[in-house]
Design an enzyme around this catalytic site. Sequence first.
Site, short mmCIF file in Angstrom:
data_model
loop_
_atom_site.label_atom_id
_atom_site.label_comp_id
_atom_site.label_asym_id
_atom_site.label_seq_id
_atom_site.Cartn_x
_atom_site.Cartn_y
_atom_site.Cartn_z
N GLY A 22 89.91 64.59 57.25
CA GLY A 22 89.60 64.93 55.86
C GLY A 22 90.76 64.46 54.97
CG ASP A 46 89.47 69.26 61.86
OD1 ASP A 46 89.12 70.35 62.34
OD2 ASP A 46 89.33 68.97 60.65
CE1 TYR A 51 86.73 67.48 55.39
CE2 TYR A 51 87.34 66.85 57.61
CZ TYR A 51 87.40 67.74 56.56
OH TYR A 51 88.15 68.89 56.70
CE LYS A 76 86.93 71.60 59.64
NZ LYS A 76 87.34 70.21 59.36
CG HIS A 109 83.98 72.80 55.77
ND1 HIS A 109 83.85 71.45 55.66
CD2 HIS A 109 85.28 73.06 55.49
CE1 HIS A 109 85.02 70.91 55.34
NE2 HIS A 109 85.91 71.87 55.23
CB SER A 141 86.64 76.62 58.15
OG SER A 141 87.71 76.00 57.47
CD GLN A 163 90.24 73.36 60.22
OE1 GLN A 163 90.07 72.66 59.24
NE2 GLN A 163 89.90 72.96 61.43
CB SER A 192 97.73 72.61 53.84
OG SER A 192 96.67 71.86 53.30
CB SER A 245 100.21 60.86 59.44
OG SER A 245 101.00 59.81 58.90
CB SER A 246 97.65 56.31 57.55
OG SER A 246 98.65 56.42 56.56
NE ARG A 250 105.19 61.20 57.02
CZ ARG A 250 104.92 60.61 55.86
NH1 ARG A 250 103.71 60.21 55.57
NH2 ARG A 250 105.88 60.47 54.96
#
Length: 287
Positions: A22, A46, A51, A76, A109, A141, A163, A192, A245-246, A250
């Site tokens: 997401g 996830d 999304y 979700k 969700h 969630s 979640q 987050s 992360s892309s 990371r």
Amino acid sequence: MSQLTFTLNDGNKIPFLAFGTGTSHFKQDVTEPASLAIEKGFTHLDCAQVYQNEDTLGAAIKASGKPRESFFVTTKLSSALEPGDTVSDALRKSLTRLGLDHVDLYLIHGPRVSFKDNLKETWKGMEEAKRAGLAKSIGISNSGAPEIEEILSVAEIVPAVNQIEFHPYFLSVHGTTYELNKKHGILTAAYSGLAPLHKAKGGPLSPIIDQLVETLSKRAGKPVSPAQVLGKWHQAKGNVLVSTSSKAERLEEYIAIPTLPDLTEAEVKLIDDIGRTHFFHLYVGIL
Ligand code: NDP
């Protein structure tokens, strides 16, 4: 690298670290970032109906050439059911997009947003989906005490996971949700979870994290990053950490968290105590 897992209240195992599709990947083709995450060792992926990238996540899983059992896939139920559909029908549509015959975890969700008038019936539908073998585990969630209690009033199967946004700056107001989850054997999955390091940067935890980076680096005998310190806090709390992360660096940092020495109880409490002095909430309105 073998993954750290936690055991859910239904006996199934869930990997501690999840790669999310997401936020920055919302409505994007995730073939490339998800393939990178899989290459770096992520097995817990996830996703969500909303999304709009279940299809490309499925493509990344397929392209990995790894067996289905080596993945833990979460999706979700995000939107109200289409007329005539059951929860199982909605999940079957997600499964078709993913190219799978079951998910490991299916979550409602936004109980407060899309299901506030029919939460009890929706939960019964989730139970049916689990009984039909479409989802190995089911959960929720963005649920606080009212949603958890409403679901528990009809549940034959207690949600396995809730979640939620969760980090130390969430403790003063929403720490009770974490405690309520724990009381009912519901595992908290934190999204987050690293917000104090970027979205809520510069708060009172910053000097404490810097200090713990030094302490933990000495304990580990190698450099440790701020994300790894906060990751160890989530591990100590027994939370699943859903981040994304892309960037290869990371992802490597995140996947190494379980291999690092643990924080002491006093260090976890220090983060709790300082975290409680400051409130930050990114996704206001859904929890
Ligand atoms: P993160 O906090 O992990 O943030 C991800 C974004 O922040 C990426 O764009 C990443 O960029 C960037 N980032 C990561 N680390 C840093 C850093 N140290 N400094 C600066 N930027 C950084 O995202 P969330 O935790 O909010 O979301 C993770 C996943 O959780 C989602 O993908 C989704 O799967 C799930 N989620 C679920 C929700 C729900 O309602 N159930 C709500 C929100 C999220 P880069 O690519 O450059 O590393």
